[in-house]
Design a protein around this motif. Structure first.
Motif, PDB file in Angstrom:
ATOM      1  N   ARG A  27       0.828  -1.333   0.293  1.00  0.00           N
ATOM      2  CA  ARG A  27      -0.345   0.001   0.491  1.00  0.00           C
ATOM      3  C   ARG A  27       0.819   0.992  -0.319  1.00  0.00           C
ATOM      4  NH1 ARG A  27      -2.370   1.253   4.342  1.00  0.00           N
ATOM      5  NH2 ARG A  27      -4.341   2.734   3.144  1.00  0.00           N
ATOM      6  N   PHE A  29       3.119   2.645  -1.502  1.00  0.00           N
ATOM      7  CA  PHE A  29       2.808   3.905  -3.102  1.00  0.00           C
ATOM      8  C   PHE A  29       1.571   4.742  -2.836  1.00  0.00           C
ATOM      9  CE2 PHE A  29       5.300   5.571  -6.682  1.00  0.00           C
ATOM     10  CZ  PHE A  29       4.070   5.583  -7.931  1.00  0.00           C
ATOM     11  N   SER A  30       0.542   3.479  -3.117  1.00  0.00           N
ATOM     12  CA  SER A  30      -0.312   4.950  -3.245  1.00  0.00           C
ATOM     13  C   SER A  30      -0.616   5.992  -1.645  1.00  0.00           C
ATOM     14  CB  SER A  30      -1.669   4.332  -2.858  1.00  0.00           C
ATOM     15  OG  SER A  30      -2.450   3.220  -1.806  1.00  0.00           O
ATOM     16  N   THR A  31      -0.130   5.640  -0.507  1.00  0.00           N
ATOM     17  CA  THR A  31       0.030   6.674   0.599  1.00  0.00           C
ATOM     18  C   THR A  31       1.356   7.464   0.944  1.00  0.00           C
ATOM     19  OG1 THR A  31       0.732   4.617   2.020  1.00  0.00           O
ATOM     20  CG2 THR A  31      -1.629   4.959   1.891  1.00  0.00           C
ATOM     21  N   LEU A  53       2.259  12.968  -3.855  1.00  0.00           N
ATOM     22  CA  LEU A  53       2.082  11.631  -3.939  1.00  0.00           C
ATOM     23  C   LEU A  53       0.306  12.111  -4.788  1.00  0.00           C
ATOM     24  CD1 LEU A  53       0.136   9.052  -2.897  1.00  0.00           C
ATOM     25  CD2 LEU A  53      -0.833  10.400  -1.258  1.00  0.00           C
ATOM     26  N   SER A  54       0.101  13.110  -4.924  1.00  0.00           N
ATOM     27  CA  SER A  54      -0.517  13.678  -5.646  1.00  0.00           C
ATOM     28  C   SER A  54       0.135  13.582  -7.526  1.00  0.00           C
ATOM     29  CB  SER A  54      -1.252  15.081  -5.581  1.00  0.00           C
ATOM     30  OG  SER A  54       0.139  16.186  -5.751  1.00  0.00           O
ATOM     31  N   ARG A  72       5.510   9.833 -12.164  1.00  0.00           N
ATOM     32  CA  ARG A  72       5.373   8.988 -11.467  1.00  0.00           C
ATOM     33  C   ARG A  72       4.189   8.250 -11.591  1.00  0.00           C
ATOM     34  NH1 ARG A  72       3.955   9.747  -4.837  1.00  0.00           N
ATOM     35  NH2 ARG A  72       2.883   7.832  -5.037  1.00  0.00           N
ATOM     36  N   ASN A  74       0.904   6.352 -10.546  1.00  0.00           N
ATOM     37  CA  ASN A  74       0.144   5.623 -10.111  1.00  0.00           C
ATOM     38  C   ASN A  74      -0.468   4.786 -10.480  1.00  0.00           C
ATOM     39  OD1 ASN A  74       0.905   7.673  -8.141  1.00  0.00           O
ATOM     40  ND2 ASN A  74      -0.929   8.615  -7.524  1.00  0.00           N
ATOM     41  N   ASN A  77       2.325   1.711  -9.866  1.00  0.00           N
ATOM     42  CA  ASN A  77       3.010   1.631  -8.533  1.00  0.00           C
ATOM     43  C   ASN A  77       4.483   2.527  -9.115  1.00  0.00           C
ATOM     44  OD1 ASN A  77       0.528   1.184  -7.294  1.00  0.00           O
ATOM     45  ND2 ASN A  77       1.541  -0.773  -6.417  1.00  0.00           N
ATOM     46  N   TYR A 104      -1.039  14.859   0.709  1.00  0.00           N
ATOM     47  CA  TYR A 104      -1.261  14.990  -0.582  1.00  0.00           C
ATOM     48  C   TYR A 104      -0.841  15.563  -1.556  1.00  0.00           C
ATOM     49  CZ  TYR A 104      -3.804  13.714  -4.677  1.00  0.00           C
ATOM     50  OH  TYR A 104      -4.947  13.052  -5.714  1.00  0.00           O
TER      51      TYR A 104
END
Length: 127
Positions: A27, A29-31, A53-54, A72, A74, A77, A104
């Motif tokens: 998890r 990468f998504s956070t 993150l955005s 990146r 998303n 990942n 974010y």
């Protein structure tokens, strides 16, 4: 289990280009905001670039602006570091890292805020 796996390093002549990739599992990468740091022999670890993150906010160390670009994907990942016009002083082990404290939009430029690290990939710039 969090894993960050870098790839794309190698030997390149001065003026050449490389694209580093870092695949993140779990998890994280998504956070997380993501960053690239490097360490040359006998030198301290140096912050290279970071991306929020955005994906909309990014920071590049002044000496690398215009030559290096972090991005990146998303959906995959994966975070990338495109390196152009490489110089011998760019020779180092490049590390991918993740941090989950910045939220974010913010990019962290403090290596101490990065909690997860990859194993590193060697970049050598030499003729």
């Amino acid at each position: 289990q969090v894993q960050l796996v870098e790839s794309g390093g190698g030997l390149v002549p001065p003026g050449g280009s490389l694209r580093l990739s870092c695949l993140a599992s779990g998890r994280i990468f998504s956070t997380s905001g993501m960053g690239w740091l490097r360490q040359a022999p006998g030198k301290e670890r140096e912050f290279v670039a970071g991306i929020a993150l955005s994906g909309y906010e990014a920071y590049h160390t002044e000496s690398m602006k215009g030559r290096f670009t972090i991005s990146r994907d998303n959906a995959k990942n994966t975070v990338y570091l495109q390196m152009n016009n490489l110089k011998p002083e760019d020779t180092a082990v490049y590390y991918c890292a993740a941090e989950g404290r910045s939220g974010y939009w913010r990019v962290s430029v403090n290596p101490d805020e990065y909690d997860y690290w990859g194993q590193g990939t060697q970049v050598t710039v030499s003729s």
